[in-house]
Design an enzyme around this catalytic site. Structure first.
Site, PDB file in Angstrom:
ATOM      1  N   ASP A 103       0.871  -1.242  -0.005  1.00 52.56           N
ATOM      2  CA  ASP A 103      -0.117   0.104  -0.037  1.00 52.56           C
ATOM      3  C   ASP A 103       0.810   1.324  -0.034  1.00 52.56           C
ATOM      4  O   ASP A 103       0.270   2.237   0.523  1.00 52.56           O
ATOM      5  CB  ASP A 103      -0.973   0.011   1.092  1.00 52.56           C
ATOM      6  CG  ASP A 103      -2.140  -0.855   0.631  1.00 52.56           C
ATOM      7  OD1 ASP A 103      -2.580  -0.822  -0.232  1.00 52.56           O
ATOM      8  OD2 ASP A 103      -2.674  -1.607   1.776  1.00 52.56           O
ATOM      9  N   ASP A 163      -7.449  -3.462  -5.342  1.00 52.89           N
ATOM     10  CA  ASP A 163      -6.952  -2.282  -4.677  1.00 52.89           C
ATOM     11  C   ASP A 163      -5.725  -1.836  -5.163  1.00 52.89           C
ATOM     12  O   ASP A 163      -5.434  -0.429  -5.462  1.00 52.89           O
ATOM     13  CB  ASP A 163      -7.074  -2.205  -3.084  1.00 52.89           C
ATOM     14  CG  ASP A 163      -7.966  -3.332  -2.512  1.00 52.89           C
ATOM     15  OD1 ASP A 163      -8.597  -4.231  -3.094  1.00 52.89           O
ATOM     16  OD2 ASP A 163      -8.514  -3.030  -1.306  1.00 52.89           O
TER      17      ASP A 163
HETATM   18  N1  GLY Z   1      -7.552  -1.316   0.581  1.00 52.96           N
HETATM   19  C1  GLY Z   1      -8.291  -1.825   1.519  1.00 52.96           C
HETATM   20  C2  GLY Z   1      -9.733  -1.265   1.472  1.00 52.96           C
HETATM   21  O1  GLY Z   1     -10.086  -1.014   0.606  1.00 52.96           O
HETATM   22  O2  GLY Z   1     -10.201  -1.538   2.469  1.00 52.96           O
END
Ligand code: GLY
Length: 390
Positions: A103, A163
């Site tokens: 992330d 994501d």
């Molecule tokens: N990227 C993790 C979420 O959207 O909760």
């Protein structure tokens, strides 16, 4: 893209956009004393965010809101507060504090790339480049993807998630800054892998996707935060829509645009009449499951991103839909009374536990930090010719 229901909200006007941004900026200003030297928790508790250490995947969104407030007002107060945050992000990546996951883009684009682009903060640039280096360490050439979580190469963790499309702009930026193509090549490969495996034949998406560590072949889709492996997690679909728009910005592959349309069509068909989804798209009009307002803000940003890249007719359709979604969010979901919440948007859902998923169950029907950020980003995109942090 299907037509929206006649019951849908009207498009938000420019005046309403300005008023909503003013309200959001006032809330950011109120929050500065609590969150200048702290991070904001990923989600609120009883609609109030606690202050926490800078060690979550979501910490970049709050500084992103401060930068958007700076852009809206030009006030130095916001610039200084955001630059204090940049120091925390530099410390975090230099000391690798909870950074061994994918992330890095969510963390470093709205905080540090924004700082570099807006005010030339050299530490922001340095931190973001270190984050890009960390991100490409997780690249798996066997399968061509960035491994989301866990020990690199562990067969039980050999997967990526939809994501991650939002983490890729950090890599495109790193190539532009350094001239080194390796970042961009990894981003392009990861985006193509996502396109190849994450979209189901019915135009819904898998949240996570496992690959074979020996051969790189696709194995299976699974959920972590959706209702079940074969359901349609509303935020995953939103990350897919926004991620396809960003991928199209960086590589004009017609397949990204087609996927954007397909994912959007599926999403629209499952929305209740106020255009804000339930947390999983298996739940439709009339359900008493919680909403995920953050999903709608993310989609609005994706629509406004794609509108910049396509011909006038489609651009107008995308902008009209984004304005309707934002009208609904500002009228029905935005925090109106700051004594009840220090967030910007109510009714987000981080992760709702079910017998069929693997999440912990946190932040259900709460404000969520990325929901607040993308709400402000969408309003900002509607209010000016915005130069993106992504
Ligand atoms: N990227 C993790 C979420 O959207 O909760």
């Amino acid at each position: 893209m299907n037509a929206v229901s006649t019951l849908a909200p009207q498009p938000i006007t420019d005046e309403e956009v300005r008023a909503a941004l003013d309200t959001a900026v006032a809330q950011v200003r109120r929050n500065l004393p609590t969150f200048t030297y702290s991070a904001q928790n990923h989600s609120s508790v009883g609609n109030v965010y606690p202050a926490v250490a800078n060690d979550q995947w979501t910490a970049g969104f709050w500084p992103g809101e401060i930068w958007l407030a700076f852009e809206h007002t030009g006030e130095k107060l916001f610039r200084y507060a955001a630059q204090i945050q940049v120091q925390s992000f530099l410390h975090r990546i230099e000391n690798r504090i909870e950074t061994d996951h994918h992330d890095m883009g969510f963390l470093y684009s709205p905080s540090c790339i924004a700082a570099w682009k807006l005010v030339g903060d050299e530490d922001g640039r340095k931190a973001a480049l270190l984050a890009a280096d960390q991100l490409i360490e997780r690249y798996q050439p066997v399968g061509g993807f960035i491994q989301a979580w866990g020990r690199k190469g562990n067969p039980n963790e050999y997967r990526y998630i939809i994501d991650c499309l939002l983490n890729l702009p950090l890599l495109y930026w790193a190539t532009r800054e350094t001239g080194d193509e390796k970042y961009r090549e990894i981003a392009l490969t990861h985006a193509r892998t996502t396109l190849a495996h994450s979209v189901r034949p019915d135009d819904s998406t898998y949240h996570t996707f496992y690959m074979d560590p020996e051969t790189g072949a696709p194995v299976r889709g699974a959920t972590k935060q959706g209702y079940s492996d074969d359901s349609f997690w509303a935020r995953g679909q939103a990350w897919g829509i926004a991620g396809m728009a960003l991928s199209y910005r960086y590589e004009r592959l017609p397949a990204y645009r087609e996927a954007f349309e397909r994912l959007l069509g599926f999403y629209l068909n499952r929305l209740p009449s106020d255009l804000v989804p339930y947390w999983d798209l298996i739940f439709t009009e009339g359900s008493d499951e919680p909403r995920d307002s953050s999903s709608a803000s993310i989609v609005a940003c994706g629509l406004l991103e794609m509108a910049e890249l396509v011909e006038a007719g489609d651009a107008a359709r995308y902008r009209d839909l984004a304005r309707r979604m934002m009208k609904s969010l500002t009228d029905r979901y935005a925090v109106k009374d700051p004594t009840l919440s220090n967030g910007l948007v109510l009714h987000g859902t981080y992760s709702k536990k079910t017998p069929h998923n693997t999440c912990r169950g946190e932040g259900v029907d709460e404000c969520v930090s990325w929901g607040d950020y993308y709400y402000m980003e969408a309003l900002t995109r509607l209010s000016r010719n915005w130069s993106s942090y992504w």
